[in-house]
Scaffold this motif. Structure first.
Motif, PDB file in Angstrom:
ATOM      1  N   ASP A   3       0.822  -1.207   0.000  1.00 38.70           N
ATOM      2  CA  ASP A   3       0.000   0.000   0.000  1.00 38.70           C
ATOM      3  C   ASP A   3       0.857   1.259   0.000  1.00 38.70           C
ATOM      4  O   ASP A   3       2.041   1.229   0.335  1.00 38.70           O
ATOM      5  CB  ASP A   3      -0.898   0.030   1.238  1.00 38.70           C
ATOM      6  N   GLY A  41     -13.421   7.580  -1.145  1.00 37.22           N
ATOM      7  CA  GLY A  41     -12.394   6.545  -1.092  1.00 37.22           C
ATOM      8  C   GLY A  41     -12.931   5.190  -1.511  1.00 37.22           C
ATOM      9  O   GLY A  41     -12.270   4.436  -2.231  1.00 37.22           O
ATOM     10  N   CYS A  48      -9.400   1.241  -0.461  1.00 36.21           N
ATOM     11  CA  CYS A  48      -8.892   2.600  -0.223  1.00 36.21           C
ATOM     12  C   CYS A  48      -9.631   3.223   0.958  1.00 36.21           C
ATOM     13  O   CYS A  48     -10.856   3.258   0.987  1.00 36.21           O
ATOM     14  CB  CYS A  48      -9.087   3.465  -1.469  1.00 36.21           C
ATOM     15  N   ALA A  67      -4.780   8.843   3.936  1.00 36.58           N
ATOM     16  CA  ALA A  67      -5.332   7.831   3.039  1.00 36.58           C
ATOM     17  C   ALA A  67      -4.369   6.664   2.932  1.00 36.58           C
ATOM     18  O   ALA A  67      -3.147   6.838   3.023  1.00 36.58           O
ATOM     19  CB  ALA A  67      -5.599   8.418   1.656  1.00 36.58           C
ATOM     20  N   LYS A  68      -4.937   5.501   2.744  1.00 37.91           N
ATOM     21  CA  LYS A  68      -4.164   4.301   2.444  1.00 37.91           C
ATOM     22  C   LYS A  68      -4.797   3.660   1.227  1.00 37.91           C
ATOM     23  O   LYS A  68      -6.017   3.475   1.184  1.00 37.91           O
ATOM     24  CB  LYS A  68      -4.184   3.321   3.619  1.00 37.91           C
ATOM     25  N   ALA A  69      -3.973   3.348   0.231  1.00 36.02           N
ATOM     26  CA  ALA A  69      -4.504   2.773  -0.998  1.00 36.02           C
ATOM     27  C   ALA A  69      -3.496   1.780  -1.574  1.00 36.02           C
ATOM     28  O   ALA A  69      -2.289   1.943  -1.407  1.00 36.02           O
ATOM     29  CB  ALA A  69      -4.786   3.869  -2.023  1.00 36.02           C
ATOM     30  N   HIS A  73      -3.724   1.957  -7.127  1.00 35.89           N
ATOM     31  CA  HIS A  73      -4.765   2.977  -7.012  1.00 35.89           C
ATOM     32  C   HIS A  73      -4.267   4.242  -6.310  1.00 35.89           C
ATOM     33  O   HIS A  73      -5.071   5.120  -5.997  1.00 35.89           O
ATOM     34  CB  HIS A  73      -5.957   2.419  -6.235  1.00 35.89           C
ATOM     35  N   ALA A  74      -2.972   4.340  -6.086  1.00 31.10           N
ATOM     36  CA  ALA A  74      -2.450   5.481  -5.321  1.00 31.10           C
ATOM     37  C   ALA A  74      -2.699   6.811  -6.024  1.00 31.10           C
ATOM     38  O   ALA A  74      -3.115   7.791  -5.392  1.00 31.10           O
ATOM     39  CB  ALA A  74      -0.959   5.289  -5.061  1.00 31.10           C
ATOM     40  N   ALA A  77      -6.229   7.734  -5.781  1.00 33.45           N
ATOM     41  CA  ALA A  77      -6.582   8.203  -4.436  1.00 33.45           C
ATOM     42  C   ALA A  77      -6.239   9.681  -4.259  1.00 33.45           C
ATOM     43  O   ALA A  77      -7.059  10.459  -3.763  1.00 33.45           O
ATOM     44  CB  ALA A  77      -5.869   7.360  -3.388  1.00 33.45           C
TER      45      ALA A  77
END
Length: 202
Positions: A3, A41, A48, A67-69, A73-74, A77
């Motif tokens: 991630d 998200g 996400c 945020a964490k993705a 998908h970063a 995001a």
């Protein structure tokens, strides 16, 4: 790392940090499960997670979005965060969004009374801010009195994206893509005293 972890933050703007409208605005933007960022998200991918908040870091009050993705998908995001925060101006907070947050914020705030330590911290902060000791008990009423226009204005003031500093943690290639993407976004009005900053952490 599977991630990418993103943090966008800035010092909390001058003014009353205990203002009820700021609590409600933070909940609408990202502190509630049905908040704008929370919903956005999930549209990026169910993996996400986005949220917003306010805290004290090294004695400095700040606002933040985290945020964490997944790596793939970063960029989506960070694009979604930028779009959602800019939407606070284009599509201001509505009464339908604010009303459910009044009881939520009151419950979150008064939960401090369940813990002697949290209650002591709350009273200490209350007195150090120059407020009467009864202020925490009055706060639920203040939440009910805050207008939708006040909450909408507080949301823009707290979370205007062009004043936020981005810190990205993840694999180098993905982090570079995300920070480059953030830097490339068109900027809106920005406070002349604030310079946008991007930090990469690999």
């Amino acid at each position: 790392m599977r991630d990418v972890h993103l943090t966008l933050s800035k010092p909390e703007p001058a003014g009353d940090t205990g203002e009820a409208a700021r609590y409600l605005a933070t909940a609408v933007v990202g502190a509630h499960y049905d908040s704008r960022l929370g919903v956005r998200g999930q549209r990026v991918t169910p993996e996400c997670h986005m949220h917003a908040g306010r805290d004290v870091l090294l004695d400095a009050r700040r606002v933040y979005v985290r945020a964490k993705a997944p790596k793939r998908h970063a960029l989506d995001a960070i694009t979604a965060i930028h779009a959602e925060l800019h939407r606070l101006v284009d599509a201001p907070v509505t009464a339908a969004e604010v009303e459910p947050m009044r009881e939520y914020c009151a419950g979150q705030f008064l939960s401090a009374f369940d813990s002697p330590k949290a209650k002591a911290d709350l009273l200490r902060d209350t007195l150090s801010a120059g407020r009467a000791p009864v202020w925490p008990e009055r706060f639920p009423d203040l939440l009910r009195q805050a207008t939708v226009d006040q909450v909408a204005a507080a949301a823009v003031e707290l979370f205007a994206p062009d004043d936020l500093t981005l810190v990205a943690l993840g694999e180098p290639d993905t982090v570079t893509e995300v920070t480059s993407g953030w830097a490339a976004f068109p900027s809106g009005p920005r406070s002349p005293s604030l310079t946008p900053t991007i930090e990469e952490v690999s």
